[in-house]
Scaffold this motif. Structure first.
Motif, PDB file in Angstrom:
ATOM      1  N   VAL A  17     -64.255 -42.572  61.782  1.00  0.00           N
ATOM      2  CA  VAL A  17     -63.464 -41.333  61.857  1.00  0.00           C
ATOM      3  C   VAL A  17     -62.940 -41.084  63.270  1.00  0.00           C
ATOM      4  N   VAL A  18     -63.120 -42.060  64.171  1.00  0.00           N
ATOM      5  CA  VAL A  18     -62.617 -41.887  65.536  1.00  0.00           C
ATOM      6  C   VAL A  18     -61.096 -41.868  65.534  1.00  0.00           C
ATOM      7  N   ASN A  19     -60.491 -42.784  64.771  1.00  0.00           N
ATOM      8  CA  ASN A  19     -59.030 -42.810  64.642  1.00  0.00           C
ATOM      9  C   ASN A  19     -58.587 -41.821  63.571  1.00  0.00           C
ATOM     10  N   GLN A  20     -57.446 -41.198  63.790  1.00  0.00           N
ATOM     11  CA  GLN A  20     -56.932 -40.242  62.813  1.00  0.00           C
ATOM     12  C   GLN A  20     -56.539 -40.927  61.508  1.00  0.00           C
ATOM     13  N   MET A  21     -56.040 -42.152  61.602  1.00  0.00           N
ATOM     14  CA  MET A  21     -55.681 -42.929  60.417  1.00  0.00           C
ATOM     15  C   MET A  21     -56.659 -44.084  60.269  1.00  0.00           C
ATOM     16  N   SER A  22     -56.928 -44.477  59.025  1.00  0.00           N
ATOM     17  CA  SER A  22     -57.879 -45.547  58.764  1.00  0.00           C
ATOM     18  C   SER A  22     -57.181 -46.751  58.168  1.00  0.00           C
ATOM     19  N   ASN A  23     -57.621 -47.927  58.585  1.00  0.00           N
ATOM     20  CA  ASN A  23     -57.086 -49.168  58.025  1.00  0.00           C
ATOM     21  C   ASN A  23     -57.464 -49.266  56.546  1.00  0.00           C
ATOM     22  N   PRO A  24     -56.553 -49.716  55.685  1.00  0.00           N
ATOM     23  CA  PRO A  24     -56.877 -49.841  54.257  1.00  0.00           C
ATOM     24  C   PRO A  24     -58.108 -50.698  53.974  1.00  0.00           C
ATOM     25  N   VAL A  25     -58.362 -51.709  54.823  1.00  0.00           N
ATOM     26  CA  VAL A  25     -59.536 -52.557  54.624  1.00  0.00           C
ATOM     27  C   VAL A  25     -60.819 -51.749  54.833  1.00  0.00           C
ATOM     28  N   VAL A  26     -60.792 -50.823  55.803  1.00  0.00           N
ATOM     29  CA  VAL A  26     -61.950 -49.958  56.052  1.00  0.00           C
ATOM     30  C   VAL A  26     -62.166 -49.016  54.877  1.00  0.00           C
ATOM     31  N   LEU A  27     -61.095 -48.436  54.353  1.00  0.00           N
ATOM     32  CA  LEU A  27     -61.219 -47.539  53.204  1.00  0.00           C
ATOM     33  C   LEU A  27     -61.731 -48.289  51.978  1.00  0.00           C
ATOM     34  N   LYS A  28     -61.281 -49.528  51.808  1.00  0.00           N
ATOM     35  CA  LYS A  28     -61.761 -50.332  50.683  1.00  0.00           C
ATOM     36  C   LYS A  28     -63.254 -50.622  50.832  1.00  0.00           C
ATOM     37  N   CYS A  29     -63.708 -50.774  52.072  1.00  0.00           N
ATOM     38  CA  CYS A  29     -65.132 -51.001  52.324  1.00  0.00           C
ATOM     39  C   CYS A  29     -65.952 -49.825  51.809  1.00  0.00           C
ATOM     40  N   TYR A  30     -65.456 -48.617  51.990  1.00  0.00           N
ATOM     41  CA  TYR A  30     -66.136 -47.433  51.453  1.00  0.00           C
ATOM     42  C   TYR A  30     -66.122 -47.429  49.929  1.00  0.00           C
ATOM     43  N   ASP A  31     -65.014 -47.892  49.338  1.00  0.00           N
ATOM     44  CA  ASP A  31     -64.959 -47.977  47.875  1.00  0.00           C
ATOM     45  C   ASP A  31     -66.034 -48.930  47.355  1.00  0.00           C
ATOM     46  N   ASP A  32     -66.252 -50.025  48.078  1.00  0.00           N
ATOM     47  CA  ASP A  32     -67.289 -50.980  47.683  1.00  0.00           C
ATOM     48  C   ASP A  32     -68.683 -50.397  47.910  1.00  0.00           C
ATOM     49  N   LEU A  33     -68.829 -49.616  48.964  1.00  0.00           N
ATOM     50  CA  LEU A  33     -70.131 -49.037  49.290  1.00  0.00           C
ATOM     51  C   LEU A  33     -70.595 -48.048  48.236  1.00  0.00           C
ATOM     52  N   ARG A  34     -69.685 -47.289  47.672  1.00  0.00           N
ATOM     53  CA  ARG A  34     -70.102 -46.228  46.742  1.00  0.00           C
ATOM     54  C   ARG A  34     -70.656 -46.779  45.436  1.00  0.00           C
ATOM     55  N   TYR A  35     -70.460 -48.079  45.182  1.00  0.00           N
ATOM     56  CA  TYR A  35     -71.055 -48.691  43.997  1.00  0.00           C
ATOM     57  C   TYR A  35     -72.487 -49.159  44.251  1.00  0.00           C
ATOM     58  N   CYS A  36     -72.924 -49.137  45.503  1.00  0.00           N
ATOM     59  CA  CYS A  36     -74.297 -49.537  45.835  1.00  0.00           C
ATOM     60  C   CYS A  36     -75.201 -48.304  45.685  1.00  0.00           C
ATOM     61  N   THR A  37     -75.354 -47.844  44.471  1.00  0.00           N
ATOM     62  CA  THR A  37     -76.039 -46.576  44.221  1.00  0.00           C
ATOM     63  C   THR A  37     -77.495 -46.591  44.661  1.00  0.00           C
ATOM     64  N   SER A  38     -78.167 -47.718  44.493  1.00  0.00           N
ATOM     65  CA  SER A  38     -79.574 -47.799  44.893  1.00  0.00           C
ATOM     66  C   SER A  38     -79.719 -47.612  46.396  1.00  0.00           C
ATOM     67  N   LEU A  39     -78.857 -48.269  47.160  1.00  0.00           N
ATOM     68  CA  LEU A  39     -78.881 -48.132  48.617  1.00  0.00           C
ATOM     69  C   LEU A  39     -78.567 -46.700  49.028  1.00  0.00           C
ATOM     70  N   ILE A  40     -77.568 -46.098  48.384  1.00  0.00           N
ATOM     71  CA  ILE A  40     -77.180 -44.728  48.727  1.00  0.00           C
ATOM     72  C   ILE A  40     -78.319 -43.754  48.458  1.00  0.00           C
ATOM     73  N   GLU A  41     -78.964 -43.900  47.303  1.00  0.00           N
ATOM     74  CA  GLU A  41     -80.055 -42.987  46.944  1.00  0.00           C
ATOM     75  C   GLU A  41     -81.224 -43.091  47.913  1.00  0.00           C
ATOM     76  N   LYS A  42     -81.465 -44.293  48.455  1.00  0.00           N
ATOM     77  CA  LYS A  42     -82.615 -44.503  49.335  1.00  0.00           C
ATOM     78  C   LYS A  42     -82.299 -44.248  50.803  1.00  0.00           C
ATOM     79  N   LYS A  43     -81.091 -44.625  51.231  1.00  0.00           N
ATOM     80  CA  LYS A  43     -80.786 -44.635  52.663  1.00  0.00           C
ATOM     81  C   LYS A  43     -79.796 -43.568  53.116  1.00  0.00           C
ATOM     82  N   PHE A  44     -79.253 -42.805  52.195  1.00  0.00           N
ATOM     83  CA  PHE A  44     -78.321 -41.759  52.594  1.00  0.00           C
ATOM     84  C   PHE A  44     -78.945 -40.369  52.431  1.00  0.00           C
ATOM     85  N   THR A  45     -80.245 -40.300  52.568  1.00  0.00           N
ATOM     86  CA  THR A  45     -80.940 -39.017  52.533  1.00  0.00           C
ATOM     87  C   THR A  45     -80.887 -38.382  53.925  1.00  0.00           C
TER      88      THR A  45
END
Length: 570
Positions: free
Chosen positions: A230-258
């Motif tokens: 979030v340092v840059n005002q605009m994000s590279n599409p590859v970075v945004l796609k990385c977040y799209d891939d991350l949100r499918y890792c539900t087990s990791l999110i439930e354990k490590k995003f507390t």
């Protein structure tokens, strides 16, 4: 060997006088395949493997050692040229050479360069370094990171980077300065995004994306990735796609995003900053955080945009702007449908009236969650669903608008494998829509609106059938009709799902997309499908490889490597 950069050309002149531009695909491939890398610096040909890195890394390391022995640690102009040449050649070869061609470079050669990167990033992280004190990079340090970015799009370097402690070292480097400039932040996030994307593109060779994210989290790199994105005002599409891939890792999110874990703290801190509400990454983080138990909506986030973008029930008009979202008219009775004008609301009342039932706030949230879950499922399994739609469309002669996707999220515990839609691979069905609500309803599944009480079924089936018809007639070309058996097995859910290409904004579920896929199969022409997703883009390449093919730069396919029958398999 000498290097000249002019008009976006990176020309390598060898001692024997030959010159090759490695800034192009043809030149980079030629540089590797036709023996250029296998010539020593005296111009003598030899049959040994590519030794570009081992022949040059020693000189670069000597230069780096001299620089860090000086009090001011400033390189001379000649030293910058030596290091810049090495990093530029590495970057251009990785960016332009084909994957199979780049793999011709031996593993130990690539490992040698990555070891050099580890040492130099460690030096740059020291408390006395300019980077740690000011957050500024020197020319050769910036060139090193710029060379690393495209290198990790290649499968061999990406695999090695995930095996060694590269990202642990990079995480310490990212956290060293108290403030971060835009350019270094973008380079660091792109390095992470590229290696994650490589696990998708080369999923048959590298570790899974889930495992890659787990490695990044364990070494602290995922936390830094979130913070720097979030340092840059605009994000590279590859970075945004990385977040799209991350949100499918539900087990990791439930354990490590507390709240008590670094990733969760970084995520929550960003979501709590009102100045970032319109940042592209924040929407991605809000989706990820919705899987945790601490997600909070910022108080100043417009309520019209807190639960996703809404569209007009009558004409399907939808604009992703605050002005349009605020202008939508809400049904005063059920408070669950919206209209872009009074005219749309009045003309739609006859169709909407039979289903206009008041919903409690809790029920509305459940409905939104279900719709969001269905959209995520279709997005995650897009390739498999596309293949099945193509298969059924070819077999039946029906258009995409006449087909329905059936999903079953109910775990009956009969087979011990869980809900069909959540199995690996997920189970789903594509069939003719009218077979669910016309005539004898031949496509009606066994679970459809049925219960132990037959009287209940007979009483309510007319209303359920009518609701399916109502949704069917309101489908737009870009919608996919989806029928869902919910996890609680109570009734059913019917949805209009739409997906847009993040690169071209074209609709991914339109009839044009299906026609392009069919043309690719029947006429061996991949151009139309490539044009829909962007010629030469990462999105197109990933789709082609997922379907078994490989696009050339002009968007066409090498038919010798494309397995057309895979589209009609399964």
């Amino acid at each position: 060997m000498s290097i000249s950069l002019r008009n976006n050309c990176v020309n390598i002149t060898l001692p024997d006088g030959r010159s090759v531009n490695i800034g192009t695909k043809q030149g980079a491939n030629q540089f590797i395949l036709q023996g250029v890398l296998r010539n020593d610096f005296q111009g003598r040909a030899n049959n040994s493997p590519c030794t570009f890195f081992s022949q040059n890394i020693g000189k670069v390391e000597e230069v780096c050692d001299r620089i860090y022995q000086r009090r001011n640690k400033k390189p001379t102009r000649e030293e910058n040229k030596v290091m810049g040449a090495m990093y530029t050649v590495t970057s251009q070869l990785a960016e332009n050479a084909d994957y199979d061609v780049f793999d011709d470079i031996p593993v130990h050669e690539v490992q040698m360069f990555l070891d050099h990167v580890l040492v130099e990033i460690g030096r740059m992280t020291e408390a006395s370094s300019s980077w740690a004190r000011t957050g500024n990079l020197k020319y050769h340090e910036e060139a090193l990171l710029e060379g690393l970015m495209p290198l990790l799009t290649q499968r061999k370097p990406a695999g090695l980077a995930l095996e060694v402690d590269l990202f642990g070292t990079l995480a310490k480097f990212a956290s060293a300065p108290s403030t971060m400039k835009e350019d270094p932040a973008e380079m660091i996030t792109m390095i992470v995004a590229n290696v994650v994307n490589s696990t998708l593109v080369h999923e048959d060779i590298l570790i899974s994306t889930d495992m890659a994210f787990a490695k990044l989290e364990s070494c602290g790199m995922l936390e830094q990735f979130i913070r720097l994105s979030v340092v840059n005002q605009m994000s590279n599409p590859v970075v945004l796609k990385c977040y799209d891939d991350l949100r499918y890792c539900t087990s990791l999110i439930e354990k490590k995003f507390t709240e008590d874990h670094p990733c969760g703290k970084a995520c929550k801190e960003i979501l709590g900053r009102s100045s970032l509400n319109r940042h592209p990454v924040v929407g991605k983080l809000r989706m990820i955080a919705s899987c945790t138990n601490w997600i909070e909506k910022p108080a100043d986030l417009p309520k019209e945009m807190r639960d996703g973008f809404r569209c007009c029930r009558k004409c399907n008009k939808m604009v992703q702007s605050l002005e349009f979202q605020k202008s939508l008219l809400k049904c005063s009775r059920c408070k669950s449908v919206f209209y872009c004008s009074k005219e749309c609301q009045v003309t739609d009342w006859k169709a909407h009236k039979p289903f206009c039932e008041p919903f409690s706030s809790k029920e509305s949230k459940v409905l939104r969650f279900n719709e969001e879950s269905v959209n995520l499922f279709v997005e995650k399994n897009y390739v498999g669903i596309l293949k099945e739609i193509v298969k059924v469309s070819v077999e039946t002669g029906k258009t995409k608008g006449d087909l329905l996707l059936e999903l079953d999220f109910y775990d009956s515990d009969e087979n011990g494998r869980g809900a069909p839609a959540l199995q690996t691979p997920p189970q789903f069905k594509v069939a003719e829509s009218k077979g669910y609500f016309e005539g004898s309803r031949p496509n009606e599944p066994d679970w459809f609106c049925k219960s132990a009480n037959r009287e209940y079924y007979e009483t309510n089936i007319p209303m359920f059938v009518k609701s399916l018809k109502d949704l069917y007639i309101r489908l737009a070309d870009y919608h996919l009709f989806v029928l869902v058996r919910p996890p609680d097995n109570l009734g059913f859910g019917a949805y209009r799902v739409q997906l847009q290409s993040p690169t071209t904004k074209n609709h991914m579920l339109s009839q044009n997309t299906i026609d392009a896929a069919i043309e690719a199969i029947q006429d061996s022409n991949f151009g139309p499908l490539s044009s829909l997703f962007g010629v030469g883009t990462d999105e197109t390449r990933h789709l082609c490889r997922a379907l078994g093919g490989r696009p050339d730069d002009d968007g066409t396919l090498d038919l010798d490597t494309f397995l057309w029958d895979q589209l009609l398999s399964d």
